[in-house]
Design a protein around this motif. Structure first.
Motif, PDB file in Angstrom:
ATOM      1  N   LYS A  37       1.229  -1.018   0.027  1.00 11.45           N
ATOM      2  CA  LYS A  37      -0.117   0.086   0.169  1.00 11.45           C
ATOM      3  C   LYS A  37       1.135   0.986   0.145  1.00 11.45           C
ATOM      4  O   LYS A  37       0.784   1.728   1.000  1.00 11.45           O
ATOM      5  N   ILE A  38       1.392   1.950  -1.340  1.00 11.85           N
ATOM      6  CA  ILE A  38       2.284   2.536  -1.593  1.00 11.85           C
ATOM      7  C   ILE A  38       2.078   3.195  -2.839  1.00 11.85           C
ATOM      8  O   ILE A  38       1.111   3.311  -3.385  1.00 11.85           O
ATOM      9  N   GLY A  39       1.997   5.530  -2.632  1.00 17.22           N
ATOM     10  CA  GLY A  39       1.648   6.112  -3.355  1.00 17.22           C
ATOM     11  C   GLY A  39       0.283   5.856  -3.332  1.00 17.22           C
ATOM     12  O   GLY A  39      -0.749   6.176  -2.464  1.00 17.22           O
ATOM     13  N   GLY A  40      -0.483   4.948  -4.927  1.00 17.15           N
ATOM     14  CA  GLY A  40      -1.264   4.775  -5.331  1.00 17.15           C
ATOM     15  C   GLY A  40      -2.286   4.217  -5.006  1.00 17.15           C
ATOM     16  O   GLY A  40      -3.764   4.098  -4.520  1.00 17.15           O
ATOM     17  N   SER A  41      -2.187   2.947  -3.586  1.00 15.93           N
ATOM     18  CA  SER A  41      -2.733   2.054  -3.464  1.00 15.93           C
ATOM     19  C   SER A  41      -2.955   2.576  -2.562  1.00 15.93           C
ATOM     20  O   SER A  41      -1.767   2.113  -1.740  1.00 15.93           O
ATOM     21  N   HIS A  42      -4.216   2.153  -1.338  1.00 12.76           N
ATOM     22  CA  HIS A  42      -4.175   2.629  -0.010  1.00 12.76           C
ATOM     23  C   HIS A  42      -5.941   1.909   0.792  1.00 12.76           C
ATOM     24  O   HIS A  42      -6.136   0.688   0.041  1.00 12.76           O
ATOM     25  N   THR A  43      -5.984   1.825   2.032  1.00 11.61           N
ATOM     26  CA  THR A  43      -6.140   1.430   2.355  1.00 11.61           C
ATOM     27  C   THR A  43      -7.271   1.936   3.549  1.00 11.61           C
ATOM     28  O   THR A  43      -6.629   3.013   3.710  1.00 11.61           O
ATOM     29  N   GLU A  44      -8.598   1.754   4.256  1.00 10.03           N
ATOM     30  CA  GLU A  44      -9.118   2.523   4.955  1.00 10.03           C
ATOM     31  C   GLU A  44      -8.324   2.606   6.150  1.00 10.03           C
ATOM     32  O   GLU A  44      -7.874   1.496   6.394  1.00 10.03           O
ATOM     33  N   LEU A  75       0.131   9.331   3.815  1.00  9.85           N
ATOM     34  CA  LEU A  75      -0.321  10.297   2.798  1.00  9.85           C
ATOM     35  C   LEU A  75      -2.001   9.979   3.399  1.00  9.85           C
ATOM     36  O   LEU A  75      -2.018   9.062   3.272  1.00  9.85           O
ATOM     37  N   GLN A  76      -2.495  10.379   3.445  1.00 10.14           N
ATOM     38  CA  GLN A  76      -4.111  10.951   3.664  1.00 10.14           C
ATOM     39  C   GLN A  76      -4.488  10.807   2.163  1.00 10.14           C
ATOM     40  O   GLN A  76      -4.304  12.039   1.649  1.00 10.14           O
ATOM     41  N   LYS A  77      -5.766  10.062   1.839  1.00  4.95           N
ATOM     42  CA  LYS A  77      -6.856  10.167   0.725  1.00  4.95           C
ATOM     43  C   LYS A  77      -8.239  10.514   0.816  1.00  4.95           C
ATOM     44  O   LYS A  77      -8.341   9.703   1.171  1.00  4.95           O
ATOM     45  N   PRO A  78      -8.766  11.049   1.301  1.00  4.63           N
ATOM     46  CA  PRO A  78     -10.929  11.470   1.016  1.00  4.63           C
ATOM     47  C   PRO A  78     -11.210  10.236   0.197  1.00  4.63           C
ATOM     48  O   PRO A  78     -10.997  10.577  -1.144  1.00  4.63           O
ATOM     49  N   SER A  79     -11.669   9.011   0.397  1.00  6.63           N
ATOM     50  CA  SER A  79     -12.492   8.466  -0.216  1.00  6.63           C
ATOM     51  C   SER A  79     -13.497   7.948  -0.361  1.00  6.63           C
ATOM     52  O   SER A  79     -13.880   7.347   0.831  1.00  6.63           O
ATOM     53  N   THR A  80     -14.932   8.212  -0.919  1.00  7.44           N
ATOM     54  CA  THR A  80     -15.970   7.728  -0.923  1.00  7.44           C
ATOM     55  C   THR A  80     -16.489   7.761   1.081  1.00  7.44           C
ATOM     56  O   THR A  80     -17.439   7.089   1.304  1.00  7.44           O
ATOM     57  N   GLY A  81     -15.992   8.687   1.299  1.00  2.08           N
ATOM     58  CA  GLY A  81     -16.785   9.641   2.716  1.00  2.08           C
ATOM     59  C   GLY A  81     -15.438   8.734   3.437  1.00  2.08           C
ATOM     60  O   GLY A  81     -15.933   9.408   5.102  1.00  2.08           O
ATOM     61  N   GLU A  82     -14.771   8.053   3.955  1.00  2.00           N
ATOM     62  CA  GLU A  82     -13.507   7.437   4.483  1.00  2.00           C
ATOM     63  C   GLU A  82     -13.026   8.419   4.032  1.00  2.00           C
ATOM     64  O   GLU A  82     -12.067   8.790   3.408  1.00  2.00           O
ATOM     65  N   VAL A  91      -5.498   5.695   3.274  1.00  2.00           N
ATOM     66  CA  VAL A  91      -4.028   5.930   3.350  1.00  2.00           C
ATOM     67  C   VAL A  91      -3.739   5.196   3.071  1.00  2.00           C
ATOM     68  O   VAL A  91      -3.707   3.510   2.451  1.00  2.00           O
ATOM     69  N   SER A  92      -2.356   5.500   2.277  1.00  2.00           N
ATOM     70  CA  SER A  92      -1.097   4.332   2.134  1.00  2.00           C
ATOM     71  C   SER A  92       0.222   5.082   2.643  1.00  2.00           C
ATOM     72  O   SER A  92       0.404   6.012   3.114  1.00  2.00           O
ATOM     73  N   LEU A  93       1.271   4.624   1.820  1.00  2.00           N
ATOM     74  CA  LEU A  93       2.145   4.771   2.398  1.00  2.00           C
ATOM     75  C   LEU A  93       3.216   5.499   1.622  1.00  2.00           C
ATOM     76  O   LEU A  93       2.773   5.631   0.254  1.00  2.00           O
ATOM     77  N   ASN A  94       4.441   6.643   2.263  1.00  2.00           N
ATOM     78  CA  ASN A  94       4.446   7.834   1.212  1.00  2.00           C
ATOM     79  C   ASN A  94       5.576   7.134   0.683  1.00  2.00           C
ATOM     80  O   ASN A  94       6.538   6.990   0.984  1.00  2.00           O
ATOM     81  N   PRO A  95       5.883   7.113  -0.867  1.00  2.00           N
ATOM     82  CA  PRO A  95       6.633   6.596  -1.246  1.00  2.00           C
ATOM     83  C   PRO A  95       7.686   7.326  -1.065  1.00  2.00           C
ATOM     84  O   PRO A  95       9.717   6.970  -1.196  1.00  2.00           O
TER      85      PRO A  95
END
Length: 93
Positions: free
Chosen positions: A21-28, A64-71, A74-78
């Motif tokens: 889960k780095i950069g563009g690949s993220h999880t809640e 890194l934070q990314k707001p997505s679908t109301g949640e 986060v992902s690791l900062n590359p």
């Protein structure tokens, strides 16, 4: 930083690396606590420690934070992967 906080940070960073889960690949953000020892997930103090750990990782820009679908996702900062790997090696169980 307290040892418990470092333990939680170590678990979360290790998990995100394994999941790639780095950069563009993220999880809640709520998925971060999955897989942590139960005494962190179930106790009031443990939940506080998890919150402190997430705040610390965001402050150090490991996450890194990314707001997505109301949640919040986060992902690791590359750009911080080397620092993250150094942290994991330093606090390895």
């Amino acid at each position: 930083m307290k040892k418990e906080t470092n333990d939680v940070i170590w678990h979360i960073l290790s998990k995100l690396i394994r999941m790639n889960k780095i950069g563009g690949s993220h999880t809640e953000i709520k998925n971060l606590e999955k897989g942590l020892p139960s005494h962190f997930r179930t106790s009031k103090q443990g939940k506080k420690t998890i919150q402190e750990a997430v705040k610390e990782m965001l402050n150090k820009e490991y996450l890194l934070q990314k707001p997505s679908t109301g949640e919040i996702h986060v992902s690791l900062n590359p750009r911080k992967i080397n620092e993250i790997q150094e942290f994991i090696e330093k606090y390895k169980n």
